[in-house]
Motif scaffolding. Structure first.
Motif, PDB file in Angstrom:
ATOM      1  N   ARG A   1     -24.459  -1.189  38.469  1.00  0.00           N
ATOM      2  CA  ARG A   1     -23.701  -2.712  38.468  1.00  0.00           C
ATOM      3  C   ARG A   1     -23.936  -3.111  40.083  1.00  0.00           C
ATOM      4  O   ARG A   1     -23.770  -4.459  40.366  1.00  0.00           O
ATOM      5  CB  ARG A   1     -22.101  -2.440  38.671  1.00  0.00           C
TER       6      ARG A   1
ATOM      7  N   HIS B   1     -23.774 -15.368  25.291  1.00  0.00           N
ATOM      8  CA  HIS B   1     -22.657 -14.987  25.915  1.00  0.00           C
ATOM      9  C   HIS B   1     -21.766 -13.683  25.074  1.00  0.00           C
ATOM     10  O   HIS B   1     -21.708 -14.049  23.972  1.00  0.00           O
ATOM     11  CB  HIS B   1     -21.711 -15.931  26.504  1.00  0.00           C
ATOM     12  N   PRO B   2     -21.319 -12.773  25.825  1.00  0.00           N
ATOM     13  CA  PRO B   2     -21.407 -12.123  27.153  1.00  0.00           C
ATOM     14  C   PRO B   2     -22.587 -11.573  27.628  1.00  0.00           C
ATOM     15  O   PRO B   2     -22.667 -11.247  28.724  1.00  0.00           O
ATOM     16  CB  PRO B   2     -20.001 -11.490  27.086  1.00  0.00           C
ATOM     17  N   ARG B   3     -23.436 -11.222  26.596  1.00  0.00           N
ATOM     18  CA  ARG B   3     -24.845 -10.541  27.349  1.00  0.00           C
ATOM     19  C   ARG B   3     -25.891 -11.551  27.152  1.00  0.00           C
ATOM     20  O   ARG B   3     -27.041 -11.286  26.601  1.00  0.00           O
ATOM     21  CB  ARG B   3     -25.110  -9.358  25.933  1.00  0.00           C
TER      22      ARG B   3
ATOM     23  N   GLU C   1     -18.498  -0.498  29.235  1.00  0.00           N
ATOM     24  CA  GLU C   1     -19.294  -1.018  30.347  1.00  0.00           C
ATOM     25  C   GLU C   1     -18.826  -2.541  31.281  1.00  0.00           C
ATOM     26  O   GLU C   1     -19.037  -2.422  32.186  1.00  0.00           O
ATOM     27  CB  GLU C   1     -20.803  -1.433  30.170  1.00  0.00           C
ATOM     28  N   ASN C   2     -17.994  -2.898  30.276  1.00  0.00           N
ATOM     29  CA  ASN C   2     -17.285  -4.189  31.199  1.00  0.00           C
ATOM     30  C   ASN C   2     -15.889  -3.849  31.946  1.00  0.00           C
ATOM     31  O   ASN C   2     -15.660  -4.571  32.783  1.00  0.00           O
ATOM     32  CB  ASN C   2     -17.069  -5.307  30.038  1.00  0.00           C
ATOM     33  N   ASP C   3     -15.376  -3.046  31.442  1.00  0.00           N
ATOM     34  CA  ASP C   3     -13.950  -2.517  32.096  1.00  0.00           C
ATOM     35  C   ASP C   3     -13.886  -0.972  32.649  1.00  0.00           C
ATOM     36  O   ASP C   3     -13.455  -1.138  33.787  1.00  0.00           O
ATOM     37  CB  ASP C   3     -12.811  -2.840  30.950  1.00  0.00           C
TER      38      ASP C   3
ATOM     39  N   PRO D   1     -16.672  -0.428  35.341  1.00  0.00           N
ATOM     40  CA  PRO D   1     -16.470  -0.774  36.714  1.00  0.00           C
ATOM     41  C   PRO D   1     -15.052  -0.296  37.157  1.00  0.00           C
ATOM     42  O   PRO D   1     -15.046  -0.222  38.507  1.00  0.00           O
ATOM     43  CB  PRO D   1     -16.360  -2.424  36.468  1.00  0.00           C
TER      44      PRO D   1
ATOM     45  N   GLN E   1     -15.324   1.418  41.069  1.00  0.00           N
ATOM     46  CA  GLN E   1     -14.503   1.044  42.124  1.00  0.00           C
ATOM     47  C   GLN E   1     -13.358   2.441  42.475  1.00  0.00           C
ATOM     48  O   GLN E   1     -13.112   2.288  43.998  1.00  0.00           O
ATOM     49  CB  GLN E   1     -13.241  -0.012  41.671  1.00  0.00           C
TER      50      GLN E   1
ATOM     51  N   GLN F   1      -8.614  -7.431  24.287  1.00  0.00           N
ATOM     52  CA  GLN F   1      -9.312  -7.937  25.522  1.00  0.00           C
ATOM     53  C   GLN F   1     -10.983  -7.451  25.356  1.00  0.00           C
ATOM     54  O   GLN F   1     -11.990  -7.743  26.278  1.00  0.00           O
ATOM     55  CB  GLN F   1      -8.908  -6.971  26.730  1.00  0.00           C
TER      56      GLN F   1
ATOM     57  N   HIS G   1     -14.460  -8.069  24.322  1.00  0.00           N
ATOM     58  CA  HIS G   1     -15.290  -9.406  24.013  1.00  0.00           C
ATOM     59  C   HIS G   1     -16.013  -9.183  22.741  1.00  0.00           C
ATOM     60  O   HIS G   1     -16.599 -10.151  22.263  1.00  0.00           O
ATOM     61  CB  HIS G   1     -16.094  -9.701  25.122  1.00  0.00           C
TER      62      HIS G   1
ATOM     63  N   ALA H   1      -8.365  -0.660  31.538  1.00  0.00           N
ATOM     64  CA  ALA H   1      -8.620  -1.973  32.131  1.00  0.00           C
ATOM     65  C   ALA H   1      -9.237  -1.944  33.249  1.00  0.00           C
ATOM     66  O   ALA H   1      -9.451  -0.822  33.946  1.00  0.00           O
ATOM     67  CB  ALA H   1      -7.187  -2.696  32.316  1.00  0.00           C
ATOM     68  N   ILE H   2      -9.978  -2.980  33.451  1.00  0.00           N
ATOM     69  CA  ILE H   2     -10.891  -2.960  34.749  1.00  0.00           C
ATOM     70  C   ILE H   2     -10.172  -2.501  36.140  1.00  0.00           C
ATOM     71  O   ILE H   2     -10.580  -2.168  37.131  1.00  0.00           O
ATOM     72  CB  ILE H   2     -11.799  -4.262  34.686  1.00  0.00           C
ATOM     73  N   THR H   3      -8.895  -2.770  36.002  1.00  0.00           N
ATOM     74  CA  THR H   3      -7.703  -2.610  37.130  1.00  0.00           C
ATOM     75  C   THR H   3      -7.252  -0.967  37.234  1.00  0.00           C
ATOM     76  O   THR H   3      -6.677  -0.743  38.049  1.00  0.00           O
ATOM     77  CB  THR H   3      -6.737  -3.553  37.123  1.00  0.00           C
TER      78      THR H   3
ATOM     79  N   VAL I   1      -8.328   1.571  38.450  1.00  0.00           N
ATOM     80  CA  VAL I   1      -9.061   2.112  39.350  1.00  0.00           C
ATOM     81  C   VAL I   1      -8.640   3.733  39.542  1.00  0.00           C
ATOM     82  O   VAL I   1      -9.254   4.584  39.548  1.00  0.00           O
ATOM     83  CB  VAL I   1      -9.008   1.381  40.740  1.00  0.00           C
TER      84      VAL I   1
ATOM     85  N   LYS J   1      -1.895 -13.780  28.119  1.00  0.00           N
ATOM     86  CA  LYS J   1      -2.522 -12.659  27.558  1.00  0.00           C
ATOM     87  C   LYS J   1      -2.103 -11.351  28.411  1.00  0.00           C
ATOM     88  O   LYS J   1      -2.145 -10.265  28.141  1.00  0.00           O
ATOM     89  CB  LYS J   1      -4.010 -12.658  27.254  1.00  0.00           C
TER      90      LYS J   1
ATOM     91  N   GLU K   1     -16.132  -9.783  36.439  1.00  0.00           N
ATOM     92  CA  GLU K   1     -17.071  -8.820  36.111  1.00  0.00           C
ATOM     93  C   GLU K   1     -18.209  -9.479  35.208  1.00  0.00           C
ATOM     94  O   GLU K   1     -19.229  -9.378  35.457  1.00  0.00           O
ATOM     95  CB  GLU K   1     -16.601  -7.277  35.664  1.00  0.00           C
TER      96      GLU K   1
ATOM     97  N   ARG L   1     -21.740 -10.532  36.547  1.00  0.00           N
ATOM     98  CA  ARG L   1     -23.066  -9.750  35.933  1.00  0.00           C
ATOM     99  C   ARG L   1     -24.037 -10.864  35.448  1.00  0.00           C
ATOM    100  O   ARG L   1     -25.228 -10.765  35.617  1.00  0.00           O
ATOM    101  CB  ARG L   1     -22.576  -8.774  34.727  1.00  0.00           C
TER     102      ARG L   1
ATOM    103  N   LYS M   1     -25.811 -12.036  38.635  1.00  0.00           N
ATOM    104  CA  LYS M   1     -26.810 -11.188  39.214  1.00  0.00           C
ATOM    105  C   LYS M   1     -27.871 -11.067  38.379  1.00  0.00           C
ATOM    106  O   LYS M   1     -28.924 -10.697  38.963  1.00  0.00           O
ATOM    107  CB  LYS M   1     -25.963  -9.462  38.906  1.00  0.00           C
TER     108      LYS M   1
END
Lengths: 748, 431, 208, 299
Positions: free
Chosen positions: A73, A527-529, A623-625, A628, A632, A683, A685, A720-722, A724, B56, B65, B69, B72
């Motif tokens: 990333r 989207h999203p790739r 790889e999205n949540d 990352p 972090q 969540q 995608h 989730a991405i949060t 951490v 949600k 993110e 991406r 980038k």
């Protein structure tokens, strides 16, 4: 024979990697175990000099490169080598930042790094540089379904960008609902007066536009193909059909008003003087003064009853709100003042007055200036008669009261003109023959609306519903993240909305349609790739025609041929890999993401023997949540257990059960899967990737049992991405579990 | 010197929040050349400072993110941070933009390793946390947040010329700290401009009856969002700034500055939903002991959001009081705010003491009417009107109206098309 | 005055809001109320109002003419202007309350013995005599507003206060005899008489 | 300091022997030092105050102010009108603004004034003495004349309603104005900027018709001053001053309190600080003697 491959590895020693790790050993590992033909070190690989070094190697014939540095990333722009197959070993966020810098940890940290080198090298060896399939050419022609305000706007906006458009309209005229309106809510400052709808002007613009073709009295008999090569059969009422090809589709089929007949307290069916807000438009459009339907008397007092049949959980009512109803009532109350004189009383009985934004609040104040009365009131009954009586509870004065009116206008909501839900069709198909469930689904399908798009997709004929029949995106950040690539819903079929919003929405959907057509022409994913050139293919000889892939593809990308073999439509595909995860016989793969690219990574991890007290924990992270979040964690210096080996995956839906069984068989002591939130507020995608992983992993129990392994060795989490702190903790928890239950006996 | 390659077929996007990012990415992914100019050192805008989205309750960083991406990987997109458009000349299809770039004192060599941060001693209030900045400090060399893009440190201009700056320079092993960096001004062409400068929370100090400037336990909704965030100043704890004690009884005051001719004339649209969302934070933190009281004029949940509202209404720990709170006084014994007002449904006076008050402050458009670089039609509320007179300048997101994230992204996608129309016309004329 | 009341009620029938807009001071701002209640919550005497301003505005819309005009609520206004400065819609609440009170007085529907109405009238009458207020006479007239007996009682009760004020030189027995007046009282009287005529004409016109 | 001249509207209560005669005395004493000349509007009349509405109605009430403005414009041409009384200031400024925005009212007033041979231009600014001090003299200016700083005195600034609302002082908030605190500090005393009752209503004219309701509020105003350890209360409004000062006995009797809180005008503070005597500063006009101030004056 493919062109000659050349594998080159690059090891960055910057950011403390060189100090914390033995770069020489890493180099050896890459060469010896990773089979890199050449390995180069650089003290700051991402700087101009380092990047040039890599470029020079590529110029010198490298076809596959492995970069061991920071997370995939980080420094994406610097390490952007699209001309080769590339993998990244995450030595910084993934190793040195999650391990304490102490002597006693040096050995395990080095082992971790060595493994990540082996993994990245293995991945590279089994990867090819993606190239476009050339499945479709650029087709700039946009198909717009529906000729109302939204459809016409989408057509005009797309044509203004230079794209030809065809509108298919079911009725005999353009204009949709709004063509029957007297005026519309103002869309420009000062937002004080109803304004002309502008429909006639729009129709004229559409008709005079060389780039726009209109088919009236027409529907889509069938839609086949994919973005860039949609093939539609347009059927006219007369029976004539036209075939045409399109790059992308906008569905703008609008809404129909809710029918309040069943809500007996309003006596809508009993009195001609109780009308819906949509019917009231016609009374005003007939030319002022407004007369009441029963006896043609000029109205002197009008009551607007708001929120009829909306925001209610009662059956037969709408659980949502149309949003614009109060603005419509204000507009119509202004008709009363304008057409029947200032003496005509107009009272709006509301609960929460919904006049949002600058435009809404201005319009509300303007109504007050015009002496339109607003009462916060809960209407219990409309009593019909020569003079109607509206009984209501005045919520401010806290009393039951009533008012007289010549005419009562009911604010009824919008219901989407969507096609049947494709997943209802699929569920019916999947349900067991003769079951109660099958019968319920059959009944539901019988009353479902007719198909609009008639998609020749294995996964059903129309756009999936989100809620209450609306064809909306599930994502807040990505309002056009459709589940049928290249087909974008716009206007009130997507979400209840007023005209200005519908027009904005039409422009947005047109933008996405144009983008889909352009990228389909280049073989790039949507989207999203976005920009991904890889696409799935399958080995027909191994395929058992089990149909898992065609059923589970969340984007309707895979059809079936007569023999039940999958037929891929790459431009519909979003490259999530769900089909790959679904395939029990491992015949599906992408050029740069396959059973092998991951399978070989986990196999190439050094597996210490049972007595070494060095367990191995495999982490497959979305790889999205999750990934990352782990990055972090590294930045925050949160420790991760040294036995963990993390592999990012496109989606947990792409995780093949074979990876899990292979890992267990090869001696991994624990496996942690981290995917996105599932359920109603999912969540993921890729829609059901995480949910499917949970379902599939529930079956891992059998494997574990057959191997005589403890079930707690495999855990699936929503991360989730949060998360951490939580994500590392879940890994560390697994390490504790392993410590508790002991090492796997399957080590070789 | 920063180099920007741009032509009359380039789209300039001003503002890199969710709307600007969306517009820029949609255009770039359609093959257009895009230059995005962002004032802050990172893109993503205010959504980076939100904990969760309604309805949600998902995390804004998730979409961030993806968008980062996309940014980038896309070669069509150039991002300039710490940059502001100071002038714009010309007309649709032929603009010249002047952009001022402030010195970051860190060049593109930065790897985000954080060595400079460790070396520097000076600390500053962390502006990322709005008014709660004082509760969490950041260093003089800092990364604005963990997911910041570009992932490059920033050196606070306040430490330039001090020993700290030299320490930062010394600590950097990759030569990324450049203390001689100067402000620069660059000019480039663009065919169309997307104006996406977003919004700012209305200055709560101006809402004097609520005593935001006087009472520690009166905070704003954007601050509450930071408070709920585990990465935020209180590590996700819902507490009272006055004493750090648990805030279990929270009041939310709606229309704090909105729908008010003394403040913002417009309804800010998002605040009702934001509050309904934030009641979940209270609930999550304290379960049935967490009580929320919402003081409102009208709840504007609208369309599918109504379901969210209905669900919150069913929660016995959430109370709705239809009332614009008249004033807040502080209980001098315990610093608890006491709210005075009248419940208008039936007229009941109240003097309610709460642990914490959250002002649902409105959205003030960040469009500076006075110094807008070209002629533009702005309405009474300060939002850019969708006017043909605006030429090739198109408002996206909250520059155009008070919008939630979903509608902002939707509107920005449409704005991208309008810009594409202009540059495609230019392309047609030129080729 | 009850003739005026009948005439006005007949003319505006159910539409009290229009009547208020036509004849009440700053009455045209009433329609802008959005029932937020900030005025009611801001009033220092709020708890003494049977119907706080926000409710009065709703009652005006609901056509509760008698209930509003005969109420003593608006007589509770202390003219502190808290409501006005906080009102998000620019409703001139203080003035509207004064206007409603005055209108009720004009129509002769004020509750009997409403003390503020009495004081208000005494004040006005007092200043009308010589162009300036005679505080001593005003004070006495207020004590005696409910009759001689009450007056003596009030005066006795406030004797100490009065003495204190006199001691401080802030109340003068001289006022009782001469007191402050303006020199051109004749001109003053003519001016106010004319203003009163114009004011009366407004109501007469509205009633027609 | 340059000499300043204003057209002065003292109002009924500031007259000799009236309830705020001490306000007038101390104002004159203060202006003397500040080199401000106050030219009284000849033959001014009552403004109608905040209670006159119930008797007079809109136009007659506004015409009262129209006459004063007309007289000022005729006799003190070119001078801004300055009032010391909050109600006088409010009524006059309100009338001026109403006439600006409402032609019917303006014409009506004009017609009425003509009967008395007057005519209204309505072009004169109407200001409060506090505005003159803050804007024309400035805090530094106030400070510069101080000879006897009021050191050691803690004074709660009670702004009240009508000096503050609806017009207020430019740059100050309606809820927490700080100008009075700054003035108090300018003369060397300690202020109580967090005094929570500084804009609480004292009941105004309703003190006469609704004494119980009014006194309940006054009680809060005094109590809070005690809570903050204030030696006295200072105010810019005659009605506030009177209401908060003179009913303390009644409140003590009713509530069993022991209030003995001096309530003074800012003009008295400034006058004392400027070295004027207790008498010149009209401290003899206090019902509750301001002993600490007297001591300071006599030093």
């Amino acid at each position: 024979m493919a062109e000659e491959k050349k594998f080159v590895g690059f090891i960055c020693t910057g950011c403390g990697i060189g100090e914390r790790l033995d770069a020489g050993q890493l180099e050896t590992t890459a060469k010896r175990d990773g089979k890199m033909q050449d390995v180069k070190q650089h003290e700051m690989l991402c700087n101009a000099e380092g990047v040039k070094m890599i470029q020079d190697e590529i110029g010198g014939g490298a076809t596959h490169i492995m970069i061991a540095a920071c997370s995939r990333r980080a420094k994406v722009e610097a390490f952007n080598f699209t001309e080769v197959a590339m993998t990244r070993a995450n030595l910084r966020e993934g190793v040195i930042w999650v391990r304490p810098d102490t002597d006693e940890n040096r050995e395990t940290t080095q082992e971790m790094a060595d493994d990540y080198i082996r993994m990245a090298c293995a991945e590279a060896r089994f990867m090819t540089k993606p190239t476009p399939s050339g499945e479709q050419e650029l087709n700039k022609h946009i198909l717009v379904v529906g000729g109302g305000v939204t459809g016409m706007t989408a057509a005009l906006e797309a044509s203004a960008a230079g794209y030809p458009v065809t509108i298919v309209e079911k009725s005999g005229a353009l204009g949709g609902n709004a063509a029957n309106w007297y005026k519309s809510i103002p869309s420009r400052a000062p937002y004080a007066e109803p304004q002309d709808t502008g429909i006639e002007g729009m129709i004229e613009l559409v008709n005079n536009n060389d780039r726009i073709t209109v088919h009236l009295n027409s529907t889509l008999a069938s839609t086949d193909g994919a973005p860039g090569r949609f093939k539609a059969t347009i059927a006219e009422e007369s029976g004539a059909t036209t075939e045409a090809e399109f790059g992308a589709i906008v569905q703008a089929t609008g809404y129909k008003p809710y029918d309040p007949s069943e809500l007996t307290q309003y006596h809508y069916k009993d009195s001609p003087d109780v009308v819906t807000n949509w019917e009231f438009e016609a009374l005003a459009k007939a030319g002022g003064p407004i007369k009441r339907p029963s006896d043609g008397k000029e109205v002197k007092a009008v009551a607007f009853v708001q929120n009829v049949g909306q925001t209610s959980k009662d059956s037969g009512k709408l659980p949502y709100h149309s949003g614009a109803g109060d603005l419509i009532a204000i507009k119509q109350a202004m008709y009363c003042k304008a057409l029947n004189g200032a003496d005509c009383d107009a009272t709006i009985l509301f609960n929460n007055l919904r006049t949002p934004g600058a435009a809404g609040e201005d319009f509300y104040r303007s109504a007050q200036e015009k002496m339109i009365t607003f009462s916060k009131g809960d209407v219990s009954e409309v009593v019909p008669g020569g003079e109607l009586e509206v009984k209501f509870k005045d919520l401010i004065l806290n009393e039951d009261t009533a008012m007289k009116a010549d005419l009562v206008v009911l604010d009824v909501g919008m219901m989407p003109n969507s096609g049947p839900d494709p997943y209802a069709q699929l569920a019916f198909e999947e349900a067991e023959e003769g079951s109660e469930e099958k019968e319920t689904l059959r009944q539901a399908l019988e009353v479902a609306p007719p198909s609009i798009l008639n998609l020749k997709y294995r996964q059903g004929t129309d756009l999936p519903h989100l809620r209450h029949g609306f064809n909306d995106s599930h994502f807040i950040c990505f309002p056009y993240e459709t589940r049928r690539t290249g087909i974008y819903a716009a206007g009130p079929v997507r979400r209840p909305m007023d005209m200005r919003q519908a027009q904005d929405d039409a422009a947005g959907a047109a933008m996405k349609a144009i983008q889909a057509a352009e990228n389909a022409g280049k073989g790039m994913a949507a989207h999203p790739r976005a920009g991904d050139l890889s696409y799935p293919s399958f080995r027909k000889e191994g395929c058992t025609q089990c149909k898992r892939c065609t059923v589970e593809c969340p984007f309707g990308a895979i059809n079936e041929d007569e023999q039940g073999y999958p037929v891929y439509n790459e431009a519909r595909c979003r490259r999530c890999g769900t089909c790959m995860g679904a395939c029990p016989v491992r015949v599906i793969s992408f050029e740069n993401y396959s059973i092998d690219t991951v399978g070989q990574q986990l196999k190439n991890v050094d597996m210490p023997d049972e007595f070494s007290e060095k367990p191995r924990i495999l982490v497959l992270a979305c790889e999205n949540d999750a990934y990352p979040a782990l990055d972090q964690a590294g930045m925050s210096g949160i420790e991760i257990n040294p036995w963990a080996r993390v592999i990012p995956v496109r989606c947990l839906g792409s995780v093949s059960l074979s990876w899990i069984t292979d890992s267990l068989n090869s001696g991994y002591d624990g496996i942690v899967l981290m995917g996105c939130q599932k359920g109603d507020d999912y969540q993921c995608h890729f829609v059901r990737g995480s949910a499917m992983a949970h379902e599939r992993m529930s079956k891992v129990g059998d494997t574990l049992q057959s191997l005589n392994l403890e079930p707690e060795r495999v855990e699936v989490y929503e991360v989730a991405i949060t998360d951490v702190e939580r994500a590392p903790k879940l890994i560390n928890d697994m390490a504790e579990t392993v410590e508790k239950i002991g090492m796997s006996p399957f080590k070789f | 010197m920063t180099e920007v390659v741009a032509t009359n077929q380039t789209i300039l996007v001003v503002g890199g929040g969710i709307s600007g990012m969306t517009a820029a990415l949609e255009a770039a992914e359609t093959g257009k050349q895009v230059v995005l100019v962002e004032k802050r050192p990172f893109v993503g805008g205010r959504v980076t400072q939100l904990y969760k989205y309604f309805p949600k309750l998902c995390f804004p960083t998730c979409g961030l993110e993806i968008n980062q991406r996309r940014a980038k990987m896309n070669p069509n997109l150039t991002i300039l941070t710490m940059a502001e458009v100071t002038n714009l000349e010309g007309e649709a299809g032929n603009y010249t933009a002047t952009v001022k770039i402030s010195p970051r004192y860190v060049n593109e060599n930065c790897t985000g390793c954080g060595d400079c941060e460790k070396a520097v001693e000076a600390e500053f209030d962390n502006e990322f946390n709005y008014g709660l900045a004082g509760l969490s400090k950041r260093k003089g060399a800092y990364l604005p947040h963990k997911m910041a893009h570009p992932m490059r440190y920033v050196i606070d201009p306040a430490i330039i010329g001090t020993a700290d700056a030299d320490k930062a320079k010394e600590a950097c092993k990759v030569g990324a700290v450049d203390l001689d960096m100067q402000e620069e001004e660059i000019k480039f062409n663009a065919g169309a401009v997307i104006w996406a400068t977003g919004w700012q929370p209305y200055d709560a100090n101006k809402i004097q009856p609520y005593g935001y400037d006087r009472f520690a336990n009166v905070i704003t909704n954007v601050e509450f969002e930071r408070m709920a965030d585990p990465q935020g100043p209180t590590a996700g704890k819902i507490v009272r700034p006055s004493d750090g004690k648990e805030a279990k009884n929270v009041a939310f005051i709606q229309c704090a500055g909105s729908r008010d001719q003394n403040h913002l004339l417009h309804c800010s649209r998002i605040c009702c939903m934001a509050t309904l969302k934030q009641t979940h934070f209270v609930q999550e933190a304290y379960g049935d002991e967490g009580k929320s009281t919402i003081y409102y004029i009208d709840i504007r949940a609208i369309d599918r959001f109504e379901e969210f509202y209905m669900k919150v209404k069913e929660n016995p720990n959430v109370t709705f009081t239809k009332s614009k709170v008249a004033s807040i006084v502080e209980n001098r014994e315990n610093q608890s705010p006491i709210l005075h007002g009248v419940d208008t449904e039936g007229y009941n006076r109240y003097a309610n003491e709460h642990d914490l008050v959250v002002l649902a402050v409105g959205m003030e458009p960040s469009v500076d009417k006075g110094s807008f670089p070209v002629d533009i039609v702005v309405n009474e509320e300060g939002f850019i009107e969708p006017a043909p007179e605006n030429g090739g300048v198109f408002a996206a997101g909250c520059s155009s109206d008070a919008l939630d994230v979903n509608r902002a992204a939707q509107q920005a996608t449409g704005a991208a098309l309008r810009a594409v129309q202009v540059v495609n016309r230019v392309a047609g004329m030129e080729g | 005055m009850s003739d005026l009341n009948t005439a006005m009620a007949a003319k505006y029938r159910a539409n009290f809001l229009k009547e208020v807009e036509a004849v009440v001071e700053e009455g045209e701002t009433v329609k802008m109320c959005m029932q937020c209640g900030v005025c009611a919550g801001s009033c220092p005497l709020g708890k003494h109002w049977a119907h706080p301003p926000q409710e009065i505005f709703m009652m005006i819309r609901a056509g509760k003419r008698d209930e509003v005009l005969k109420s003593d609520s608006m007589w509770m206004c202390t003219s502190c202007y808290n409501c006005i400065v906080r009102c998000p819609r620019g409703v001139q609440i203080t003035h509207v309350m004064h206007g409603l009170a005055y209108y009720a007085k004009r129509l002769g529907v004020v509750p009997e013995g409403q003390p503020t109405q009495q004081v208000s009238q005494l004040f006005w009458d007092n200043l009308m005599k010589g162009g300036r207020v005679n505080e001593l006479k005003l004070g006495l007239s207020i004590y005696f507003k409910d009759g001689f007996g009450d007056g003596i009682k009030n005066a006795m009760a406030n004797q100490k206060l009065g003495m204190n004020m006199m001691k401080a030189g802030r109340m003068s027995p001289m006022e009782f005899l001469s007191g402050h007046t303006i020199k051109d009282n004749a001109g003053f009287q003519k001016i106010i008489k004319k203003a009163q005529e114009i004011e009366d004409a407004k109501f007469d016109g509205a009633a027609k | 300091m340059a000499k300043k001249e204003y057209s002065f509207y003292p109002g009924c209560s500031s007259q000799k022997g009236a309830t705020s005669s001490n306000y007038l005395t101390s104002t004159q004493s203060m202006c003397d030092v500040l080199d401000i000349t106050l030219n009284e509007i000849p033959d001014w009349n009552c403004c109608g105050a905040s209670i006159g509405y119930g008797g007079g109605g809109e136009l007659p009430r506004l015409t009262l102010s129209a006459r004063n403005i007309a007289l000022s414009e005729q006799h003190n041409a070119g001078q801004e009108i300055v009032a010391t009384c909050a109600a006088c200031w409010l009524a006059t400024r309100e009338a001026k603004e109403r006439f600006e925005h409402n032609k019917t009212l303006f014409d009506g007033a004009q017609q009425a004034l003509a009967e008395g041979g007057l005519s209204l231009k309505n072009q004169t600014a109407v200001r409060h003495m506090v505005e003159v001090l803050i804007e024309d003299i400035g805090y530094e200016g106030i400070k510069s004349g101080v000879k006897k700083p009021l050191e050691g005195l803690k004074i709660a600034g009670y702004v009240g309603c009508q000096t503050n609302r609806p017009f207020g002082i430019v740059g100050e908030s309606y809820e927490n104005p700080l100008y009075l605190d700054k003035m108090i500090e300018s003369v060397g005393a300690d202020s109580v900027p967090t005094y929570e009752k500084k804009v609480q209503c004292c009941g105004g004219a309703l003190a006469m018709s609704e004494p119980e309701k009014s006194q309940e509020m006054i009680k809060g105003i005094i109590e809070a001053a005690y809570d903050h350890g204030a030696d006295m209360i200072a105010t810019p409004c005659p009605l506030c001053q009177a209401n908060v000062e003179i009913y303390q006995n009644d409140i003590n009797a009713k509530y069993g309190t022991k209030f003995d809180m001096p309530v003074v005008y800012y003009s008295q503070l400034i006058s004392i600080a400027y070295g004027k005597s207790a008498k010149e500063s009209a401290l003899d006009g206090q019902v509750v003697p301001a002993k600490k101030l007297e001591e300071l004056a006599n030093k």
